[in-house]
Design a protein around this motif. Structure first.
Motif, PDB file in Angstrom:
ATOM      1  N   ASP A 172      -6.452  -9.680  -0.108  1.00  0.00           N
ATOM      2  CA  ASP A 172      -7.212  -8.767   0.683  1.00  0.00           C
ATOM      3  C   ASP A 172      -6.724  -7.178   0.491  1.00  0.00           C
ATOM      4  OD1 ASP A 172      -9.056  -7.132   1.779  1.00  0.00           O
ATOM      5  OD2 ASP A 172      -8.786  -7.817   3.756  1.00  0.00           O
ATOM      6  N   SER A 173      -6.954  -6.504  -0.388  1.00  0.00           N
ATOM      7  CA  SER A 173      -6.284  -5.012  -0.580  1.00  0.00           C
ATOM      8  C   SER A 173      -6.759  -3.983  -0.034  1.00  0.00           C
ATOM      9  CB  SER A 173      -6.334  -4.694  -2.126  1.00  0.00           C
ATOM     10  OG  SER A 173      -8.034  -4.573  -2.481  1.00  0.00           O
ATOM     11  N   SER A 174      -7.814  -4.418   1.198  1.00  0.00           N
ATOM     12  CA  SER A 174      -8.355  -3.483   2.153  1.00  0.00           C
ATOM     13  C   SER A 174      -7.452  -2.768   3.155  1.00  0.00           C
ATOM     14  CB  SER A 174      -9.461  -3.856   2.769  1.00  0.00           C
ATOM     15  OG  SER A 174      -9.029  -5.012   3.730  1.00  0.00           O
ATOM     16  N   GLN A 175      -6.259  -3.399   3.372  1.00  0.00           N
ATOM     17  CA  GLN A 175      -5.167  -2.909   4.187  1.00  0.00           C
ATOM     18  C   GLN A 175      -3.893  -2.847   3.609  1.00  0.00           C
ATOM     19  OE1 GLN A 175      -5.357  -3.606   8.357  1.00  0.00           O
ATOM     20  NE2 GLN A 175      -6.446  -5.274   7.934  1.00  0.00           N
ATOM     21  N   PRO A 176      -3.154  -1.898   3.744  1.00  0.00           N
ATOM     22  CA  PRO A 176      -1.684  -1.753   3.150  1.00  0.00           C
ATOM     23  C   PRO A 176      -0.830  -3.096   3.585  1.00  0.00           C
ATOM     24  CG  PRO A 176      -1.757  -0.408   4.763  1.00  0.00           C
ATOM     25  CD  PRO A 176      -3.008  -0.814   4.583  1.00  0.00           C
ATOM     26  N   THR A 177      -0.343  -3.629   2.521  1.00  0.00           N
ATOM     27  CA  THR A 177       0.829  -4.642   2.824  1.00  0.00           C
ATOM     28  C   THR A 177       2.236  -4.181   2.169  1.00  0.00           C
ATOM     29  OG1 THR A 177      -0.848  -6.526   2.133  1.00  0.00           O
ATOM     30  CG2 THR A 177       1.358  -6.947   2.121  1.00  0.00           C
ATOM     31  N   TYR A 178       3.101  -4.538   3.209  1.00  0.00           N
ATOM     32  CA  TYR A 178       4.501  -3.931   3.145  1.00  0.00           C
ATOM     33  C   TYR A 178       5.381  -4.921   2.747  1.00  0.00           C
ATOM     34  CZ  TYR A 178       2.410   0.089   5.368  1.00  0.00           C
ATOM     35  OH  TYR A 178       1.487   0.934   5.820  1.00  0.00           O
ATOM     36  N   ASP A 179       6.150  -4.657   1.899  1.00  0.00           N
ATOM     37  CA  ASP A 179       7.390  -5.692   1.066  1.00  0.00           C
ATOM     38  C   ASP A 179       7.823  -6.512   2.609  1.00  0.00           C
ATOM     39  OD1 ASP A 179      10.265  -6.648   0.581  1.00  0.00           O
ATOM     40  OD2 ASP A 179       8.870  -6.933  -1.296  1.00  0.00           O
ATOM     41  N   PRO A 180       7.705  -7.875   2.530  1.00  0.00           N
ATOM     42  CA  PRO A 180       8.377  -8.571   3.907  1.00  0.00           C
ATOM     43  C   PRO A 180       9.530  -8.639   3.960  1.00  0.00           C
ATOM     44  CG  PRO A 180       7.223  -9.986   1.951  1.00  0.00           C
ATOM     45  CD  PRO A 180       6.867  -8.476   1.732  1.00  0.00           C
ATOM     46  N   TRP A 181      10.292  -8.634   2.885  1.00  0.00           N
ATOM     47  CA  TRP A 181      11.894  -8.602   2.747  1.00  0.00           C
ATOM     48  C   TRP A 181      12.708  -7.556   3.157  1.00  0.00           C
ATOM     49  CZ3 TRP A 181      14.992 -12.728   2.027  1.00  0.00           C
ATOM     50  CH2 TRP A 181      14.342 -14.087   1.929  1.00  0.00           C
ATOM     51  N   ILE A 182      11.695  -6.173   2.742  1.00  0.00           N
ATOM     52  CA  ILE A 182      12.268  -4.796   3.377  1.00  0.00           C
ATOM     53  C   ILE A 182      12.036  -5.071   4.875  1.00  0.00           C
ATOM     54  CG2 ILE A 182      11.911  -2.481   3.240  1.00  0.00           C
ATOM     55  CD1 ILE A 182      13.201  -3.693   1.056  1.00  0.00           C
ATOM     56  N   CYS A 183      10.852  -5.559   5.224  1.00  0.00           N
ATOM     57  CA  CYS A 183      10.664  -5.512   6.642  1.00  0.00           C
ATOM     58  C   CYS A 183      11.398  -6.269   7.544  1.00  0.00           C
ATOM     59  CB  CYS A 183       9.108  -6.031   6.680  1.00  0.00           C
ATOM     60  SG  CYS A 183       7.825  -5.016   6.198  1.00  0.00           S
ATOM     61  N   LEU A 184      11.895  -7.611   6.724  1.00  0.00           N
ATOM     62  CA  LEU A 184      12.927  -8.383   7.355  1.00  0.00           C
ATOM     63  C   LEU A 184      14.336  -7.710   7.687  1.00  0.00           C
ATOM     64  CD1 LEU A 184      12.245 -11.910   5.834  1.00  0.00           C
ATOM     65  CD2 LEU A 184      11.973 -11.231   8.300  1.00  0.00           C
ATOM     66  N   ALA A 185      14.621  -6.860   6.632  1.00  0.00           N
ATOM     67  CA  ALA A 185      15.993  -5.984   6.847  1.00  0.00           C
ATOM     68  C   ALA A 185      15.845  -5.138   8.091  1.00  0.00           C
ATOM     69  CB  ALA A 185      16.138  -5.434   5.788  1.00  0.00           C
ATOM     70  N   ALA A 186      14.612  -4.509   8.288  1.00  0.00           N
ATOM     71  CA  ALA A 186      14.340  -3.733   9.475  1.00  0.00           C
ATOM     72  C   ALA A 186      14.439  -4.282  10.733  1.00  0.00           C
ATOM     73  CB  ALA A 186      13.095  -2.799   9.201  1.00  0.00           C
ATOM     74  N   MET A 187      13.842  -5.474  10.722  1.00  0.00           N
ATOM     75  CA  MET A 187      13.785  -6.198  11.828  1.00  0.00           C
ATOM     76  C   MET A 187      15.216  -6.740  12.227  1.00  0.00           C
ATOM     77  SD  MET A 187      10.501  -8.458  10.651  1.00  0.00           S
ATOM     78  CE  MET A 187      10.630  -9.920  11.686  1.00  0.00           C
ATOM     79  N   ALA A 188      16.093  -7.408  11.267  1.00  0.00           N
ATOM     80  CA  ALA A 188      17.393  -7.646  11.583  1.00  0.00           C
ATOM     81  C   ALA A 188      18.252  -6.585  12.147  1.00  0.00           C
ATOM     82  CB  ALA A 188      17.852  -8.252  10.338  1.00  0.00           C
ATOM     83  N   ALA A 189      17.978  -5.272  11.612  1.00  0.00           N
ATOM     84  CA  ALA A 189      18.717  -4.134  12.170  1.00  0.00           C
ATOM     85  C   ALA A 189      18.485  -3.673  13.420  1.00  0.00           C
ATOM     86  CB  ALA A 189      18.694  -3.075  11.046  1.00  0.00           C
ATOM     87  N   ALA A 190      17.212  -4.226  13.963  1.00  0.00           N
ATOM     88  CA  ALA A 190      16.617  -3.695  15.323  1.00  0.00           C
ATOM     89  C   ALA A 190      16.993  -4.851  16.495  1.00  0.00           C
ATOM     90  CB  ALA A 190      15.220  -3.532  15.264  1.00  0.00           C
TER      91      ALA A 190
END
Length: 271
Positions: free
Chosen positions: A45-63
């Motif tokens: 579904d392209s109606s909402q922006p999807t963010y690369d999950p692996w970049i998100c995982l890096a942010a989650m790990a750092a937080a």
């Protein structure tokens, strides 16, 4: 039993910064893991922006500092196995050994399979997944790898960085538990995050399903020691009673305030 939540990296508040904040909140509220669904276009579904999950995982790990992080699941045939192996090692180091790699064949309707000239035939995707897992496991040893498969060939290549977790980063297998090939793959690796049924005809996973699969694991390995089973839906205590080690809750895309409310309520309490 441990408890997890699963998000899609999609919509407002679920970009890398927002998911880092959600992961920190989940950790503070007592959840044991937070997983991301691995899409480039969320459920096609392209109606909402999807963010690369692996970049998100890096942010989650750092937080965060204690909560486990991972994917449920990464569609491995969409990836080059050596690239995925290297990224997983880096994320395992960033998280100080907290990564869980959930894997599956992916959605044959994924626009980044059928829309980019790749095969979307489930049989081919399954072949690629099985070959990729063998390659990834071998590359994580840090030794040179030579491999000749139907879809991938490696000639003495080597990743010198090794995971923190040994003997490897845990690999949990997803997919439809009713498919014999999925069950065989689950038994081969470190855990299950499988569902039951199809997208068109979903079925509720039951404690009997968990008991049956764990019996297959015990028969094949001689023991279920070290094997993880993540159930979802139903009553957590019922799954714990038959040997499931995790229970997970999926949090649908929507207002980030809804996600905050669920996380702040904390994980279930077994009675």
């Amino acid at each position: 039993m441990r408890f997890s939540v699963t998000f899609g990296a999609v919509g407002q508040g679920r970009d890398p910064r927002g998911l880092g904040q959600l992961a920190r909140l989940a950790e503070d509220c007592g959840w044991d893991a937070i997983f991301l669904e691995d899409y480039l276009v969320y459920q096609g579904d392209s109606s909402q922006p999807t963010y690369d999950p692996w970049i998100c995982l890096a942010a989650m790990a750092a937080a965060t500092s204690t909560i486990r992080i991972g994917t449920t699941v990464t569609p491995v045939p969409r990836r080059r196995p050596w690239k995925l192996a290297a990224e997983a090692v880096a994320l395992d180091h960033l998280s100080a050994g907290r990564l869980i790699l959930g894997v599956g064949i992916g959605d044959p309707g994924d626009p980044f399979l059928r829309g980019v000239g790749e095969s979307s035939e489930p049989r081919v995707l399954a072949e690629k997944l099985d070959e990729s897992l063998e390659i990834i496991d071998a590359l994580w040893t840090g030794e040179p790898v030579t491999y000749t498969g139907k879809h991938y060939q490696l000639d003495g290549v080597q990743l010198t960085a090794r995971p923190i977790q040994q003997p490897r980063i845990p690999i949990w297998v997803g997919g439809n538990l009713l498919v014999p090939a999925v069950r065989r793959r689950i038994v081969r690796w470190d855990g299950s995050c499988a569902y039951k049924g199809t997208a068109e005809r979903p079925q509720q996973l039951t404690p009997a399903d968990v008991r049956k699969l764990l019996a297959e694991v015990a028969t094949d390995r001689g023991s279920t020691a070290g094997f993880e089973f993540k159930a979802s839906g139903g009553i957590p205590a019922d799954f714990a009673g038959v040997g499931a080690t995790w229970w997970g809750r999926w949090i649908a895309p929507g207002p980030v305030s809804d996600a905050h409310e669920i996380l702040r309520a904390g994980p279930p309490v077994l009675r």
